[in-house]
Design an enzyme around this catalytic site. Sequence first.
Site, PDB file in Angstrom:
ATOM      1  N   ASP A   8       0.817  -1.211   0.000  1.00 40.56           N
ATOM      2  CA  ASP A   8       0.000   0.000   0.000  1.00 40.56           C
ATOM      3  C   ASP A   8       0.857   1.270   0.000  1.00 40.56           C
ATOM      4  O   ASP A   8       0.405   2.339   0.383  1.00 40.56           O
ATOM      5  CB  ASP A   8      -0.989   0.007   1.173  1.00 40.56           C
ATOM      6  CG  ASP A   8      -0.305  -0.072   2.526  1.00 40.56           C
ATOM      7  OD1 ASP A   8       0.925  -0.239   2.587  1.00 40.56           O
ATOM      8  OD2 ASP A   8      -1.006   0.041   3.548  1.00 40.56           O
TER       9      ASP A   8
ATOM     10  N   ASP B 247       8.818  -6.025  10.493  1.00 38.96           N
ATOM     11  CA  ASP B 247       9.646  -4.819  10.514  1.00 38.96           C
ATOM     12  C   ASP B 247      10.356  -4.653  11.853  1.00 38.96           C
ATOM     13  O   ASP B 247      11.528  -4.259  11.903  1.00 38.96           O
ATOM     14  CB  ASP B 247       8.857  -3.571  10.124  1.00 38.96           C
ATOM     15  CG  ASP B 247       7.580  -3.344  10.907  1.00 38.96           C
ATOM     16  OD1 ASP B 247       7.207  -4.184  11.761  1.00 38.96           O
ATOM     17  OD2 ASP B 247       6.934  -2.306  10.661  1.00 38.96           O
TER      18      ASP B 247
ATOM     19  N   HIS C 293       1.656   5.594   6.750  1.00 40.42           N
ATOM     20  CA  HIS C 293       0.285   5.983   7.062  1.00 40.42           C
ATOM     21  C   HIS C 293       0.122   6.415   8.514  1.00 40.42           C
ATOM     22  O   HIS C 293      -0.920   6.934   8.892  1.00 40.42           O
ATOM     23  CB  HIS C 293      -0.656   4.814   6.758  1.00 40.42           C
ATOM     24  CG  HIS C 293      -0.410   3.627   7.633  1.00 40.42           C
ATOM     25  ND1 HIS C 293       0.671   2.780   7.450  1.00 40.42           N
ATOM     26  CD2 HIS C 293      -1.079   3.158   8.710  1.00 40.42           C
ATOM     27  CE1 HIS C 293       0.648   1.839   8.373  1.00 40.42           C
ATOM     28  NE2 HIS C 293      -0.399   2.040   9.134  1.00 40.42           N
TER      29      HIS C 293
END
Length: 187
Positions: free
Chosen positions: A13, A102, A126
């Site tokens: 995304d 991550d 985001h």
Amino acid sequence: LLFSRWFCHFDDDNYVNVPRLVKLLDEYSPSVDWYLGKPSISSPLEIHLDSKNTTTNKKITFWFATGGAGFCLSRALTLKMLPIAGGGKFISIGDKIRFPDDVTMGFIIEHLLKVPLTVVDNFHSHLEPMEFIRQDTFQDQVSFSYAHMKNQWNVIKVDGFDMKTDPKRFYSLHCQLFPYFSFCPPR
């Protein structure tokens, strides 16, 4: 050849400004240990690991680059990671510390290998307010993201397609950066 010198992860995304990414990576030597990215938290992550031969927990802190903004690893660093994280060991480490990929990457790189995260402010996730990225700086940014929470979009402010056609603003961003594509509206 670039991709054999660098290994980059971006979530599906993300919008990645590839020419800017290439230019950024040209500023760093792939033969040096580099962990490039941007954290999504304001201070290092603190976790408690179970110590094997004791009843106490060991507290450790480390930074990690959020996958929501993307990160890049130099070839030199990935080769150092191979004995620690290769052959399924990465998944085992993630399971042990009980954090996503991550964070596991940051744990391996910063805690185990002692290679610090180099913060690149041009990576965006985001988890930050996208509307504050100025349109006149888009060409300097590496990655962009978006989110839709509580009936509200966290997206960049960019001229272009209407929100119904382009709610994530990635088509409009692409046309801002590369206006010669046939699907871009005339300027």
